[in-house]
Design a protein around this motif. Sequence first.
Motif, PDB file in Angstrom:
ATOM      1  N   UNK A   1      97.248  21.512  -2.133  1.00 15.03           N
ATOM      2  CA  UNK A   1      97.576  22.271  -0.920  1.00 15.03           C
ATOM      3  C   UNK A   1      96.799  23.581  -0.819  1.00 15.03           C
ATOM      4  N   UNK A   2      96.325  24.088  -1.935  1.00 15.06           N
ATOM      5  CA  UNK A   2      95.542  25.319  -1.922  1.00 15.06           C
ATOM      6  C   UNK A   2      96.404  26.561  -2.046  1.00 15.06           C
ATOM      7  N   UNK A   3      95.804  27.725  -1.987  1.00 11.89           N
ATOM      8  CA  UNK A   3      94.401  27.938  -1.686  1.00 11.89           C
ATOM      9  C   UNK A   3      93.472  27.616  -2.851  1.00 11.89           C
ATOM     10  N   UNK A   4      93.987  27.612  -4.067  1.00 10.01           N
ATOM     11  CA  UNK A   4      93.152  27.283  -5.221  1.00 10.01           C
ATOM     12  C   UNK A   4      93.486  25.898  -5.728  1.00 10.01           C
ATOM     13  N   UNK A   5      92.899  25.549  -6.876  1.00  3.50           N
ATOM     14  CA  UNK A   5      93.217  24.301  -7.530  1.00  3.50           C
ATOM     15  C   UNK A   5      92.329  23.132  -7.169  1.00  3.50           C
ATOM     16  N   UNK A   6      91.448  23.312  -6.209  1.00  4.84           N
ATOM     17  CA  UNK A   6      90.568  22.224  -5.800  1.00  4.84           C
ATOM     18  C   UNK A   6      89.367  22.086  -6.712  1.00  4.84           C
ATOM     19  N   UNK A   7      88.704  20.951  -6.583  1.00  5.53           N
ATOM     20  CA  UNK A   7      87.471  20.684  -7.329  1.00  5.53           C
ATOM     21  C   UNK A   7      86.541  19.889  -6.416  1.00  5.53           C
ATOM     22  N   UNK A   8      85.375  19.567  -6.916  1.00 12.43           N
ATOM     23  CA  UNK A   8      84.438  18.774  -6.130  1.00 12.43           C
ATOM     24  C   UNK A   8      85.043  17.404  -5.814  1.00 12.43           C
ATOM     25  N   UNK A   9      85.661  16.781  -6.809  1.00 10.62           N
ATOM     26  CA  UNK A   9      86.257  15.456  -6.629  1.00 10.62           C
ATOM     27  C   UNK A   9      87.583  15.497  -5.883  1.00 10.62           C
ATOM     28  N   UNK A  10      88.312  16.599  -6.035  1.00  8.41           N
ATOM     29  CA  UNK A  10      89.633  16.732  -5.418  1.00  8.41           C
ATOM     30  C   UNK A  10      89.725  18.089  -4.725  1.00  8.41           C
ATOM     31  N   UNK A  11      89.132  18.177  -3.537  1.00  7.31           N
ATOM     32  CA  UNK A  11      89.070  19.462  -2.842  1.00  7.31           C
ATOM     33  C   UNK A  11      90.424  19.883  -2.264  1.00  7.31           C
ATOM     34  N   UNK A  12      90.550  21.155  -2.003  1.00  7.69           N
ATOM     35  CA  UNK A  12      91.740  21.659  -1.320  1.00  7.69           C
ATOM     36  C   UNK A  12      91.894  20.892  -0.018  1.00  7.69           C
ATOM     37  N   UNK A  13      93.111  20.460   0.251  1.00  7.84           N
ATOM     38  CA  UNK A  13      93.410  19.698   1.457  1.00  7.84           C
ATOM     39  C   UNK A  13      93.505  18.198   1.228  1.00  7.84           C
ATOM     40  N   UNK A  14      93.080  17.705   0.039  1.00  9.02           N
ATOM     41  CA  UNK A  14      93.173  16.280  -0.268  1.00  9.02           C
ATOM     42  C   UNK A  14      94.607  15.934  -0.651  1.00  9.02           C
ATOM     43  N   UNK A  15      95.165  14.931   0.000  1.00  3.98           N
ATOM     44  CA  UNK A  15      96.517  14.462  -0.307  1.00  3.98           C
ATOM     45  C   UNK A  15      96.497  12.945  -0.386  1.00  3.98           C
ATOM     46  N   UNK A  16      97.127  12.423  -1.436  1.00 10.26           N
ATOM     47  CA  UNK A  16      97.328  10.986  -1.584  1.00 10.26           C
ATOM     48  C   UNK A  16      98.755  10.642  -1.183  1.00 10.26           C
ATOM     49  N   UNK A  17      98.899   9.510  -0.502  1.00 11.69           N
ATOM     50  CA  UNK A  17     100.188   9.015  -0.021  1.00 11.69           C
ATOM     51  C   UNK A  17     100.434   7.636  -0.619  1.00 11.69           C
ATOM     52  N   UNK A  18     101.643   7.382  -1.042  1.00 14.02           N
ATOM     53  CA  UNK A  18     102.029   6.061  -1.516  1.00 14.02           C
ATOM     54  C   UNK A  18     103.298   5.630  -0.809  1.00 14.02           C
ATOM     55  N   UNK A  19     103.280   4.433  -0.249  1.00  9.75           N
ATOM     56  CA  UNK A  19     104.464   3.841   0.382  1.00  9.75           C
ATOM     57  C   UNK A  19     104.834   2.599  -0.391  1.00  9.75           C
ATOM     58  N   UNK A  20     106.119   2.368  -0.566  1.00  9.03           N
ATOM     59  CA  UNK A  20     106.570   1.147  -1.227  1.00  9.03           C
ATOM     60  C   UNK A  20     107.847   0.668  -0.559  1.00  9.03           C
ATOM     61  N   UNK A  21     107.956  -0.650  -0.485  1.00  9.50           N
ATOM     62  CA  UNK A  21     109.163  -1.287   0.017  1.00  9.50           C
ATOM     63  C   UNK A  21     109.729  -2.146  -1.099  1.00  9.50           C
ATOM     64  N   UNK A  22     111.031  -2.175  -1.206  1.00 12.64           N
ATOM     65  CA  UNK A  22     111.650  -3.032  -2.202  1.00 12.64           C
ATOM     66  C   UNK A  22     111.101  -4.444  -2.021  1.00 12.64           C
ATOM     67  N   UNK A  23     110.692  -5.045  -3.104  1.00 16.05           N
ATOM     68  CA  UNK A  23     110.103  -6.370  -3.029  1.00 16.05           C
ATOM     69  C   UNK A  23     108.596  -6.358  -3.160  1.00 16.05           C
ATOM     70  N   UNK A  24     107.987  -5.183  -3.248  1.00 15.10           N
ATOM     71  CA  UNK A  24     106.594  -5.130  -3.624  1.00 15.10           C
ATOM     72  C   UNK A  24     105.569  -4.750  -2.580  1.00 15.10           C
ATOM     73  N   UNK A  25     105.949  -4.572  -1.326  1.00 18.26           N
ATOM     74  CA  UNK A  25     104.968  -4.155  -0.327  1.00 18.26           C
ATOM     75  C   UNK A  25     104.567  -2.717  -0.625  1.00 18.26           C
TER      76      UNK A  25
END
Length: 168
Positions: free
Chosen positions: A105-129
Motif C-alpha cells: 500500500x505504500x508509501x514505502x516497502x515497494x521493490x522493482x518486482x513488487x512496486x507500491x500499489x501492487x495488490x494480489x487478490x484471491x477468491x475461493x468458493x467451497x468446493x474448490x473454485x
Amino acid sequence: MSDKAEALARALGQRLAARGESVTTAESCTGGRIAGAITDVAGSSGWFGYGFVSYSNEAKQRLLGVSAATLAGHGAVSAATVAEMAAGALRESGADWAVAVSGVAGPGGGSVDKPVGLVWFGLAQRGGVEKVFSRRFGGDRAAVRAATVEVALAALVEAVDAAPPLRG
C-alpha cells in the motif's frame, strides 16, 4: 467507505442472502476494511461471520495456515500467498466464499518486482473454485487501500453471480 464500496457490499449481501451462503475475508494490506464494508450493511450477520486480519507473515501462518515455504519462496505479496490465505479462511471459518488480499500500500516497502500499489487478490468458493489476480493502483496509501476494497467486493459479486448455488 466510498459509495461504490457501500453499493458493492450491499449487492454482495443481497446475493449471498438469497443463496443462503456466507463469505469470509482474509486481509493484509487493507487491515480489515473489506470486513468493515461488509459489516456496514444492515443484516450482514446473516451472511458474514468471520474476518481475518493477517498483516504479518506470522499471522498469515498461524491464523490461515499459509506455509513458511510459500512465504519464503514467493513472498507475502504473491499469487501463491493469497491463494493459501483464501483457502485457510474458508477452512477456519466454514464460510462458502472467501476473498484474500495482500499488497504494497505504500508509501514505502515497494521493490522493482513488487512496486507500491501492487495488490494480489484471491477468491475461493467451497468446493474448490478459485481465482487469483493482481492489480496495480496509483495514488497514496489511502487510495490504494480504498481501491483494493472496491475491487475485492466487485470480484466477489462477479464470482457469486457466475457460480451455481452451493445449496438447493
